[in-house]
Design an enzyme around this catalytic site. Structure first.
Site, PDB file in Angstrom:
ATOM      1  N   SER A   1       0.831  -1.207   0.000  1.00 54.59           N
ATOM      2  CA  SER A   1       0.000   0.000   0.000  1.00 54.59           C
ATOM      3  C   SER A   1       0.869   1.263   0.000  1.00 54.59           C
ATOM      4  O   SER A   1       0.434   2.325  -0.410  1.00 54.59           O
ATOM      5  CB  SER A   1      -0.901   0.017   1.235  1.00 54.59           C
ATOM      6  OG  SER A   1      -0.112   0.195   2.408  1.00 54.59           O
ATOM      7  N   GLY A   2       2.083   1.141   0.535  1.00 59.30           N
ATOM      8  CA  GLY A   2       2.923   2.322   0.687  1.00 59.30           C
ATOM      9  C   GLY A   2       2.455   3.229   1.808  1.00 59.30           C
ATOM     10  O   GLY A   2       2.918   4.374   1.927  1.00 59.30           O
TER      11      GLY A   2
ATOM     12  N   THR B   1       1.748   1.737   5.160  1.00 53.69           N
ATOM     13  CA  THR B   1       1.865   1.039   6.449  1.00 53.69           C
ATOM     14  C   THR B   1       2.518   1.956   7.487  1.00 53.69           C
ATOM     15  O   THR B   1       3.613   2.479   7.263  1.00 53.69           O
ATOM     16  CB  THR B   1       2.714  -0.238   6.286  1.00 53.69           C
ATOM     17  OG1 THR B   1       2.217  -0.969   5.162  1.00 53.69           O
ATOM     18  CG2 THR B   1       2.669  -1.107   7.528  1.00 53.69           C
TER      19      THR B   1
ATOM     20  N   GLU C   1       2.914  -9.351  -2.414  1.00 58.36           N
ATOM     21  CA  GLU C   1       3.945 -10.022  -1.617  1.00 58.36           C
ATOM     22  C   GLU C   1       4.672 -11.084  -2.453  1.00 58.36           C
ATOM     23  O   GLU C   1       5.906 -11.160  -2.432  1.00 58.36           O
ATOM     24  CB  GLU C   1       3.306 -10.648  -0.367  1.00 58.36           C
ATOM     25  CG  GLU C   1       2.745  -9.612   0.603  1.00 58.36           C
ATOM     26  CD  GLU C   1       1.435 -10.004   1.260  1.00 58.36           C
ATOM     27  OE1 GLU C   1       0.785  -9.129   1.854  1.00 58.36           O
ATOM     28  OE2 GLU C   1       1.036 -11.192   1.151  1.00 58.36           O
TER      29      GLU C   1
END
Lengths: 196, 196, 196, 196
Positions: free
Chosen positions: D98-99, D101, D163
């Site tokens: 998401s960039g 966290t 991931e």
């Protein structure tokens, strides 16, 4: 025994152990039993308990979490694999000597403000950011990480005193809870991991 | 302060803290300075230092490893991500109260027998499998995990006493090394992680 | 784009990605659906699920454990803080490419022989020590860690191929379980940690 | 093979594997070789390399860090025991689909702004807070965690696709670096941990 000039290996270690005893007596005199009672109630009334800390305070948090599991609580460590979403009825126990550790402060804020969980702050600084957010604040006097007390700096550098104090205090709290709930060592042993 | 029948919240905690002081005095009287000197020499002469422990002894091992890093040693924790292959000139410090923890014993054996590394065993049982393998054995009296001392079982269940003793002893050793090397708190602070 | 002699940055990466695709097609062709069905049944019938692996296989094990938690299973990682005693009705999922990793083999043996738990072995070597102990054995062909295939050694050194295969397979299994239980992404998101 | 109504165990798993292949081909077509070259240069010119990620992206970060160690880099994982203070000449590699966290963003900001370290951001969102801070941004298209694509949600829930893509990409990068430096599998094996 090795001697180099005027000192002997072991002298500093002995002074450290003596200091620890004096400090433990200090901690004892300053215990705030109302806070301790509130802390135990909060553990008992929580849906799940989440613990967190960074660095060596993180190891203290994990050592406490392990005993909470042995005591029968439903407990998780923030950042470990099987830790689920925290909920409003859950309790976050955050440990930081300075009360300013970046991740601990930010995650505690999220738990308080976004989720609405209860927060127990364990710190040596009652005016820290973490302490100010805490619903229950347990203040454990150590040497402030930013403080530069000459003798303490040499015997217990950085957060050493707080970390040891926190672990000893929390292990004492475990004994207290065992007594309150009339749990025996065998009850704890039954939950202790064997795959290790 | 809550009262239910004859006890009061805090009594057990206070007895625990008193017990800890008595125990620390005991540890002090039983320090073996020749072993401690050998231990410090082994740390200084090692290529790299590897530390390991399981459960709460594992947290003690990590807390010690972190301080060794702060002191300037080249140190790794067995099982962590960046830990490389151990070599014959390296040192393994293994911590286990019982001296029988499956993974600690097996991995220590591999380090000794297959690699030829030196082993420091920190345990409360001088006749344990781990102690028998150790090149240097540091015996720290705790309550034996398998022992069922009535009062200790209630105050310091399972490995509590050993774990606390080991952490306190190792933090005292850190102070000792700081003194020997004339390192200051600032020297340690310079290596302390800031991303946490 | 940088050129040094005959090669170009990116060529190896592209060959690696192509290799991965070919390999995934291979894995697909060799799926043993009876074993997969048994595996899912074992997960569903377990009291609690314990997962373990060492090194990069350990990260695969943890990534799978996290999704099992999201799916609603009661799951623990061997060696993490809140992991309790395993019981006969519990399931251990052990991941090791070689099937000979010291700690994985020893801990699996203890779970099988001393506790009587069920063991799922995920490995690339059907004749390994781990596979021989497994009640259910999931064989995922990678490059054998001990094998020295010239091209694969350069593209996917050591356990790389097994580790990637295992993670992809287990994420596919998660999709399979979601479908079987008619769980949606929102069901998983509801359990996803927010304190991170 | 079990049938319940219209589906069969394994169908979803097969569709997942096919999807992975299609996705890998997609990743391949979108590789930005200039960024990859900059990334490799940054790794080579760094004093030390620090990697971080939360949750499953954290496992990807650790799997990459382990290989960087095998390749001979001086690498640390943010939050692990022996990780020292980051310095201006060091490199932080931060992984977040998401960039956004919380801990990854805050710690990256501290590394950039307070320390002055270089930041490589690996994310699927080029407009995220993390990406905006990155000196080098590696965009790997996954399914956005917040996106609710019907089919992908069922096959690769939450961050699964990112991931897996990140781990596969980074393992390809390892192959690329091996080729550039003419390192063999034996060179890597020599540094691989044996105490596990």
């Amino acid at each position: 025994m090795l001697r180099e000039g005027s000192w002997v290996v072991g002298d500093t270690l002995i002074r450290f152990l003596d200091k620890m005893c004096v400090h433990i007596q200090n901690v004892k005199r300053n215990l705030d039993f109302n806070r301790i009672e509130e802390f135990i109630s909060a553990l008992d009334n929580a849906g799940s308990i989440f613990v967190m800390g960074a660095g060596r305070s993180g190891f203290v948090a994990k050592a406490f979490a392990m005993r909470l599991m042995h005591l029968g609580y439903n407990v998780y460590v923030v950042g470990e694999t099987v830790t689920p979403r925290i909920k409003p009825e859950d309790l976050l126990v955050a440990i930081s000597g300075s009360g300013e550790t970046l991740s601990v402060v930010n995650i505690s804020r999220r738990a308080k403000e976004e989720i609405g969980s209860k927060l127990v702050a364990i710190t040596q600084r009652p005016n820290s950011t973490l302490a100010k957010m805490g619903d229950i604040v347990i203040v454990l006097k150590g040497k402030d990480k930013y403080e530069r007390n000459h003798e303490l700096s040499k015997l217990a550098p950085l957060g050493t005193l707080f970390e040891l104090t926190a672990l000893i205090f929390l292990d004492g709290l475990v004994a207290e809870i065992m007594n309150l709930k009339q749990l025996t060592e065998d009850d704890l042993a039954e939950r202790h991991a064997v795959l290790e």
